[in-house]
Every structure is written in C-alpha cells, then in structure tokens.
Design an enzyme around this catalytic site. Sequence first.
Site, mmCIF file in Angstrom:
data_model
loop_
_atom_site.group_PDB
_atom_site.id
_atom_site.type_symbol
_atom_site.label_atom_id
_atom_site.label_comp_id
_atom_site.label_asym_id
_atom_site.label_seq_id
_atom_site.Cartn_x
_atom_site.Cartn_y
_atom_site.Cartn_z
ATOM 1 N N GLY B 11 15.769 70.298 74.752
ATOM 2 C CA GLY B 11 16.832 71.089 74.127
ATOM 3 C C GLY B 11 17.976 70.196 73.675
ATOM 4 O O GLY B 11 17.773 69.001 73.422
ATOM 5 N N CYS B 12 19.147 70.786 73.605
ATOM 6 C CA CYS B 12 20.334 70.073 73.098
ATOM 7 C C CYS B 12 20.531 68.734 73.820
ATOM 8 O O CYS B 12 20.670 68.704 75.039
ATOM 9 C CB CYS B 12 21.551 70.962 73.311
ATOM 10 S SG CYS B 12 23.103 70.170 72.922
ATOM 11 N N PHE B 13 20.552 67.642 73.035
ATOM 12 C CA PHE B 13 20.623 66.324 73.703
ATOM 13 C C PHE B 13 21.975 66.048 74.347
ATOM 14 O O PHE B 13 22.096 65.161 75.172
ATOM 15 C CB PHE B 13 20.174 65.187 72.790
ATOM 16 C CG PHE B 13 20.811 65.120 71.415
ATOM 17 C CD1 PHE B 13 22.071 65.599 71.151
ATOM 18 C CD2 PHE B 13 20.096 64.537 70.360
ATOM 19 C CE1 PHE B 13 22.632 65.521 69.898
ATOM 20 C CE2 PHE B 13 20.645 64.453 69.084
ATOM 21 C CZ PHE B 13 21.919 64.944 68.865
ATOM 22 N N TRP B 14 23.007 66.802 73.958
ATOM 23 C CA TRP B 14 24.317 66.601 74.582
ATOM 24 C C TRP B 14 24.221 66.784 76.105
ATOM 25 O O TRP B 14 24.921 66.106 76.856
ATOM 26 C CB TRP B 14 25.320 67.638 74.062
ATOM 27 C CG TRP B 14 25.703 67.482 72.623
ATOM 28 C CD1 TRP B 14 25.511 66.389 71.834
ATOM 29 C CD2 TRP B 14 26.347 68.457 71.800
ATOM 30 N NE1 TRP B 14 25.996 66.625 70.572
ATOM 31 C CE2 TRP B 14 26.516 67.886 70.524
ATOM 32 C CE3 TRP B 14 26.791 69.753 72.007
ATOM 33 C CZ2 TRP B 14 27.123 68.565 69.467
ATOM 34 C CZ3 TRP B 14 27.397 70.422 70.964
ATOM 35 C CH2 TRP B 14 27.567 69.845 69.702
#
Lengths: 217, 176
Positions: B11-14
């Site tokens: 999912g979101c790499f952040w």
Amino acid sequence: MSRKKIIISVIGLIIIIIAGYAAMMWFSDDRTYNRELNKARNAVAVQDWQTAKQHYQASRKVRVSIENRTASEQLDYLARADKAIKQQNWESAKSLYQRAIDTNGGIPLLKKAAKTNQRIVNAEQDSGKYKASVSSLEKSLDKKDKDLNDLKKQMSDTNASVQAVQDSANKAVADANAAADKANATADSANKQAQDAQKNNKQDEHKDDQKDDNKDK
Amino acid sequence: MTMQTAIFAGGCFWCMVEPFETLPGIDKVRSGYTGGTVENPSYEQMAAHITGHTEAVKIWFDDDIISYDELVTLYWQLADPTDAMGQFADRGETYRPVIFVKDEAQRQVAESSKQALAASGRFDKPIVTTIEDAKPFYDAEEEHQQFYKKNPLREMMMMMPRKKYQKQYWSDKERN
C-alpha cells in the site's frame, strides 16, 4: 546614408529591442509559471496543501489557468477538511472532501487525495459509531443494574414497612385482648358482687320471713 | 556483515518506511515504484494507474543482524494480506500487496512464511499477497522519501487504518 534611412533604421532597432524585451519577459514569465506549477504539483503529491497553495498563487500572478484556479479552490476545501479532522468533526470533513472531489475541472491528484482521506474518515467515523454504540449499551446496562438494585432496596424497605405495620397491628390486637380480658374480669367481678348481693338479699328476706313467722306463732 | 536487499509492496509507501527503518540492522529504506512497464515513472503517472507499477519500499539490511524471514514476518503485520485490490484507504492495483523476491532463497522464505500464516488461522479470509520476481525499482521523488519525518501529521492520518488492522489481527504482537 540619407536621413530617411537613418530614421527607419533607428525605428527598426527600437522595434527589435522592444520585441526582444517582450520575448525575454514572456520567456521569463513562462519559466516562472512552470517552476511554480511544478513546485505546487510536488507539494500536492505529498499532500502539503499550504505549500501547494502558495505556489499555485504564485503561478496565478504570472498567468491564470484552469489548473491554478481549480487547484486553489480544491486546496481550500482540503485545508478546511484537515482542520475539521483535528476537531474530530467527521461529517464536516467528509463534506469538504466531497466538495474537493466534485470541483469542476479539479486536479486528479487532489481528487485522489480527497477520496483516500474521505475513506479514512469514513473508517474512523464507523469505528467511532461502534465505540459509541458499545458505550451506550454499557451505560444502558449500568442503568438497568442500578434500577434493579433500587427496586430491590425499595422491596426491602416495603417488607420492613409491612412487618412494622403487622407488628403494630398484632400489638393493638394484643392490647385489645388484654383490655377485653380486663373488662371481662371486671364484669365477672360485678356479676359476682351482684350475685352475692342478691344472695344476701334472699337470706335477709328469709330471715325476715322467719322472724314474722315467729311473731305470728 | 552481508548487506542484502528486500522489496515489499504494502500500500501507501509513506507508511511502510518507519516500521522497517527503525529496526536494528536496517541500513536504509527507499520509497519507490516497481513492477510496471514504464521506466522512471513519476508519482503523477503512478497515481493515474497507467504504468502498472505498485508503490513499494526497498530495504537494505545486514542479514547478520536481521534476517529476511524477520522482515517478512514484520511485513505481514503492516500490510493486509487478505486484500488484493489495494490496502486500507488506498485502492487499485498501485497499492496491491506484493513480496518481490530477488532470488530463490528469498522466494522459499516468503512462500513458507505465507503458508505458515495461512495455516495459523489468524485470518478468516485467504491470503492473497502475491510473491513475484523482483523487477527494476525506481526511487520515488525526494519529497516522498522518509515521509514520516517530513510530514508526521499526514503520515499519522494515513497510518490510522493500518493501526486498526494491527490492533484487530496482531494484538498479540507488541508493535504499535
């Protein structure tokens, strides 16, 4: 060179200088516009609404475009949604995200960010509703427990009260019985006295009769 | 010291950087794009879902200190392995969960870890995380790197659904 040619040359030179300056200014503006737009887009990519808005506004000073106009509108909604989230005002946040999504000609990246954040808010709100529901149920159960205890206490008080009334009634009956016994005893005594008196009278009459008989004899 | 690399898409790499980066034995973690058809994709291309890439993190680690198996174990706690269509609030194939393995050794570790997870009964749905051969990994733009340090509030908000997932399925583990 004739005077006429010199004048034409000077005018031509002036025109060239003005055109060059205008071209240079246009090129410079274009570079500034693109630089600001790129910075704004980079800020949008990391959801830094404030920085994005600053750069969009800077680009707008150079040239007004659909992007910098609609982006400013979307960024306003997104920044306000962030504030609503900090206050846990989920409904307001959701509504503001929806307005960012619905903005005509809106920037796709901003729409995407608004949709993602809206999903997060929905999940948080659902979770909050679940917690509130559980909490409400727990409160309701607590209240039922308290009501039940109050009822038990009331019943206990009522029983005590009934017992007291019963004790009082028993005592009254006992007192009444005692009074009746006493009255009976008094009546018995009076009867006995009456009987004794009657008996005495009879004896006296009998004695008088004997005396009269003796006199007659 | 043997430096190794691992690539995980979750999912979101952040949200995928901090949990790995703060572990002992981790040299660095980079956010990027992999598994697509275009060279050096941009975030905008990624977001438009036109390149076939997924957001991912590449981890450089010292396998004398931390093993690949431990990284995979942590990965399961970060990314929902039952959701093939995205992760949490991020939807679409850009956010699908994938373990990108660089060699047969990594594949064996990942496969056996996946089987063990499926057999554990921790989830009531099938484990759909795919295990794929590593493909070129392109660093994301610099503003996306170490995002948790640059914009902690935003990262915290994005982490909210992930925290719920961890609480629901991994409360027996001590990760926060």
